[in-house]
Scaffold this motif. Sequence first.
Motif, PDB file in Angstrom:
ATOM      1  N   ARG A 168      -4.043   1.630  -7.187  1.00  0.00           N
ATOM      2  CA  ARG A 168      -4.497   1.569  -5.794  1.00  0.00           C
ATOM      3  C   ARG A 168      -3.500   2.260  -4.864  1.00  0.00           C
ATOM      4  O   ARG A 168      -3.881   3.015  -3.978  1.00  0.00           O
ATOM      5  CB  ARG A 168      -4.718   0.122  -5.362  1.00  0.00           C
ATOM      6  N   ALA A 169      -2.214   2.038  -5.081  1.00  0.00           N
ATOM      7  CA  ALA A 169      -1.192   2.692  -4.268  1.00  0.00           C
ATOM      8  C   ALA A 169      -1.302   4.207  -4.390  1.00  0.00           C
ATOM      9  O   ALA A 169      -1.274   4.931  -3.389  1.00  0.00           O
ATOM     10  CB  ALA A 169       0.202   2.212  -4.670  1.00  0.00           C
ATOM     11  N   THR A 221       0.924  -0.969   4.142  1.00  0.00           N
ATOM     12  CA  THR A 221      -0.339  -1.716   4.201  1.00  0.00           C
ATOM     13  C   THR A 221      -0.816  -2.187   2.827  1.00  0.00           C
ATOM     14  O   THR A 221      -1.736  -2.996   2.749  1.00  0.00           O
ATOM     15  CB  THR A 221      -1.470  -0.864   4.812  1.00  0.00           C
ATOM     16  N   ILE A 222      -0.206  -1.692   1.762  1.00  0.00           N
ATOM     17  CA  ILE A 222      -0.693  -1.980   0.413  1.00  0.00           C
ATOM     18  C   ILE A 222      -0.313  -3.404   0.008  1.00  0.00           C
ATOM     19  O   ILE A 222       0.851  -3.796   0.110  1.00  0.00           O
ATOM     20  CB  ILE A 222      -0.155  -0.943  -0.582  1.00  0.00           C
ATOM     21  N   LYS A 223      -1.306  -4.135  -0.449  1.00  0.00           N
ATOM     22  CA  LYS A 223      -1.116  -5.532  -0.870  1.00  0.00           C
ATOM     23  C   LYS A 223      -1.419  -5.670  -2.359  1.00  0.00           C
ATOM     24  O   LYS A 223      -2.191  -4.903  -2.917  1.00  0.00           O
ATOM     25  CB  LYS A 223      -2.069  -6.458  -0.099  1.00  0.00           C
ATOM     26  N   SER A 271       1.498  -4.552 -11.042  1.00  0.00           N
ATOM     27  CA  SER A 271       0.396  -4.433 -12.005  1.00  0.00           C
ATOM     28  C   SER A 271      -0.131  -2.998 -12.030  1.00  0.00           C
ATOM     29  O   SER A 271       0.061  -2.230 -11.076  1.00  0.00           O
ATOM     30  CB  SER A 271      -0.740  -5.388 -11.624  1.00  0.00           C
ATOM     31  N   ASP A 272      -0.816  -2.672 -13.111  1.00  0.00           N
ATOM     32  CA  ASP A 272      -1.435  -1.348 -13.211  1.00  0.00           C
ATOM     33  C   ASP A 272      -2.444  -1.133 -12.092  1.00  0.00           C
ATOM     34  O   ASP A 272      -2.553  -0.039 -11.551  1.00  0.00           O
ATOM     35  CB  ASP A 272      -2.105  -1.168 -14.574  1.00  0.00           C
ATOM     36  N   ALA A 273      -3.192  -2.186 -11.742  1.00  0.00           N
ATOM     37  CA  ALA A 273      -4.184  -2.066 -10.675  1.00  0.00           C
ATOM     38  C   ALA A 273      -3.519  -1.760  -9.338  1.00  0.00           C
ATOM     39  O   ALA A 273      -4.010  -0.934  -8.560  1.00  0.00           O
ATOM     40  CB  ALA A 273      -5.006  -3.351 -10.573  1.00  0.00           C
ATOM     41  N   ALA A 296      -2.554   9.328  -2.117  1.00  0.00           N
ATOM     42  CA  ALA A 296      -3.142  10.655  -2.351  1.00  0.00           C
ATOM     43  C   ALA A 296      -4.226  10.940  -1.317  1.00  0.00           C
ATOM     44  O   ALA A 296      -4.310  12.057  -0.782  1.00  0.00           O
ATOM     45  CB  ALA A 296      -3.692  10.749  -3.770  1.00  0.00           C
ATOM     46  N   ALA A 297      -5.052   9.941  -1.013  1.00  0.00           N
ATOM     47  CA  ALA A 297      -6.113  10.125  -0.012  1.00  0.00           C
ATOM     48  C   ALA A 297      -5.519  10.352   1.378  1.00  0.00           C
ATOM     49  O   ALA A 297      -6.012  11.195   2.134  1.00  0.00           O
ATOM     50  CB  ALA A 297      -7.042   8.911  -0.006  1.00  0.00           C
ATOM     51  N   ALA A 298      -4.460   9.631   1.714  1.00  0.00           N
ATOM     52  CA  ALA A 298      -3.821   9.828   3.021  1.00  0.00           C
ATOM     53  C   ALA A 298      -3.235  11.236   3.129  1.00  0.00           C
ATOM     54  O   ALA A 298      -3.335  11.880   4.176  1.00  0.00           O
ATOM     55  CB  ALA A 298      -2.741   8.774   3.242  1.00  0.00           C
TER      56      ALA A 298
END
Length: 134
Positions: free
Chosen positions: A85-86, A31-33, A79-81, A91-93
Amino acid sequence: MPHLVILYTRQLDDEADMGALCRRLADTMLTIKDETGQAVFPVGGTRVLAYPAAHSAVADGSGDHAFCYLNLRIGRGRSDAVKKRAGELLAAATRGFLEPVLARRPLGLTFQLDEGQEAFDAKIGNLHAVFAKR
Protein backbone atom coordinates in the motif's frame (compact mmCIF):
# COMPACT_ATOMS: atom_id res chain seq x y z
CA MET A 1 13.88 5.90 8.89
CA PRO A 2 11.95 5.87 6.45
CA HIS A 3 14.17 7.64 3.97
CA LEU A 4 12.95 8.33 0.45
CA VAL A 5 15.73 9.38 -1.93
CA ILE A 6 14.98 10.78 -5.37
CA LEU A 7 17.65 10.87 -8.05
CA TYR A 8 16.66 12.62 -11.25
CA THR A 9 18.02 14.06 -14.48
CA ARG A 10 18.67 17.79 -14.32
CA GLN A 11 16.13 18.92 -16.90
CA LEU A 12 13.38 18.13 -14.39
CA ASP A 13 14.51 21.12 -12.32
CA ASP A 14 13.16 23.35 -15.10
CA GLU A 15 9.92 21.41 -15.48
CA ALA A 16 8.82 20.44 -11.98
CA ASP A 17 9.12 21.81 -8.46
CA MET A 18 11.16 18.99 -6.98
CA GLY A 19 11.01 20.54 -3.50
CA ALA A 20 7.22 20.46 -3.70
CA LEU A 21 7.40 16.81 -4.81
CA CYS A 22 9.49 16.05 -1.71
CA ARG A 23 6.89 17.68 0.53
CA ARG A 24 4.01 15.88 -1.20
CA LEU A 25 5.71 12.52 -0.77
CA ALA A 26 6.58 13.19 2.88
CA ASP A 27 2.97 14.21 3.54
CA THR A 28 1.78 11.05 1.78
CA MET A 29 4.08 8.92 3.90
CA LEU A 30 2.66 10.46 7.05
CA THR A 31 -0.91 9.50 6.07
CA ILE A 32 -0.18 5.78 5.67
CA LYS A 33 -1.70 3.59 8.39
CA ASP A 34 -1.26 -0.07 9.20
CA GLU A 35 -4.01 -2.65 9.67
CA THR A 36 -4.72 -1.37 13.18
CA GLY A 37 -4.96 2.28 12.12
CA GLN A 38 -1.55 3.23 13.50
CA ALA A 39 0.84 5.48 11.58
CA VAL A 40 3.34 3.37 9.63
CA PHE A 41 6.12 5.95 9.58
CA PRO A 42 7.24 8.17 12.46
CA VAL A 43 7.02 11.91 11.83
CA GLY A 44 10.52 12.55 13.15
CA GLY A 45 12.03 9.81 11.04
CA THR A 46 10.39 10.69 7.73
CA ARG A 47 12.82 12.19 5.23
CA VAL A 48 12.54 12.85 1.51
CA LEU A 49 15.65 14.05 -0.28
CA ALA A 50 16.04 14.84 -3.98
CA TYR A 51 19.27 15.07 -5.93
CA PRO A 52 19.77 16.05 -9.57
CA ALA A 53 22.31 13.82 -11.28
CA ALA A 54 25.44 15.76 -12.18
CA HIS A 55 25.88 13.49 -15.21
CA SER A 56 23.50 11.10 -16.91
CA ALA A 57 22.90 8.98 -19.99
CA VAL A 58 19.29 7.95 -20.54
CA ALA A 59 18.22 5.39 -23.13
CA ASP A 60 20.01 5.55 -26.48
CA GLY A 61 20.85 9.25 -26.46
CA SER A 62 18.49 9.94 -29.37
CA GLY A 63 16.65 12.68 -27.52
CA ASP A 64 16.25 14.74 -24.40
CA HIS A 65 14.97 11.91 -22.25
CA ALA A 66 14.39 12.45 -18.54
CA PHE A 67 14.46 9.97 -15.68
CA CYS A 68 13.45 9.95 -12.04
CA TYR A 69 14.40 7.16 -9.63
CA LEU A 70 12.76 7.00 -6.22
CA ASN A 71 13.97 4.62 -3.54
CA LEU A 72 12.20 4.28 -0.20
CA ARG A 73 14.31 2.50 2.39
CA ILE A 74 12.46 1.23 5.47
CA GLY A 75 13.37 -0.89 8.45
CA ARG A 76 11.88 -4.32 8.99
CA GLY A 77 8.63 -5.01 10.75
CA ARG A 78 5.83 -3.92 8.44
CA SER A 79 3.42 -6.35 6.82
CA ASP A 80 3.57 -7.10 3.12
CA ALA A 81 0.16 -5.46 2.71
CA VAL A 82 1.39 -2.25 4.34
CA LYS A 83 4.53 -2.19 2.20
CA LYS A 84 2.47 -2.74 -0.95
CA ARG A 85 0.00 0.00 0.00
CA ALA A 86 2.83 2.41 0.82
CA GLY A 87 4.48 1.71 -2.53
CA GLU A 88 1.24 2.14 -4.45
CA LEU A 89 0.33 5.39 -2.69
CA LEU A 90 3.77 6.92 -3.16
CA ALA A 91 4.06 5.80 -6.79
CA ALA A 92 0.61 7.26 -7.49
CA ALA A 93 1.51 10.54 -5.75
CA THR A 94 4.69 10.76 -7.82
CA ARG A 95 2.90 10.01 -11.07
CA GLY A 96 0.15 12.52 -10.28
CA PHE A 97 2.66 15.22 -9.44
CA LEU A 98 4.74 14.60 -12.58
CA GLU A 99 1.75 14.05 -14.90
CA PRO A 100 2.22 17.45 -16.61
CA VAL A 101 5.84 16.53 -17.38
CA LEU A 102 4.81 13.08 -18.63
CA ALA A 103 2.35 14.77 -21.00
CA ARG A 104 5.12 16.93 -22.51
CA ARG A 105 8.21 14.76 -22.73
CA PRO A 106 9.71 11.29 -22.53
CA LEU A 107 10.19 10.56 -18.83
CA GLY A 108 10.99 7.29 -17.13
CA LEU A 109 9.90 6.82 -13.52
CA THR A 110 11.09 4.03 -11.26
CA PHE A 111 9.89 3.62 -7.69
CA GLN A 112 11.38 0.97 -5.41
CA LEU A 113 10.74 0.17 -1.78
CA ASP A 114 13.57 -1.64 0.00
CA GLU A 115 13.37 -3.22 3.39
CA GLY A 116 16.40 -4.59 5.02
CA GLN A 117 18.31 -5.64 8.01
CA GLU A 118 21.14 -3.24 8.38
CA ALA A 119 24.61 -4.52 9.21
CA PHE A 120 24.98 -1.34 11.28
CA ASP A 121 22.37 1.28 12.11
CA ALA A 122 23.13 4.30 14.28
CA LYS A 123 20.51 6.96 14.87
CA ILE A 124 21.87 10.11 16.44
CA GLY A 125 20.01 13.34 17.05
CA ASN A 126 17.03 14.88 18.75
CA LEU A 127 14.46 15.21 15.96
CA HIS A 128 12.20 12.42 17.25
CA ALA A 129 11.99 14.16 20.63
CA VAL A 130 10.56 17.29 18.97
CA PHE A 131 7.55 15.32 17.72
CA ALA A 132 7.17 13.21 20.86
CA LYS A 133 6.21 16.41 22.72
CA ARG A 134 3.29 17.13 20.40
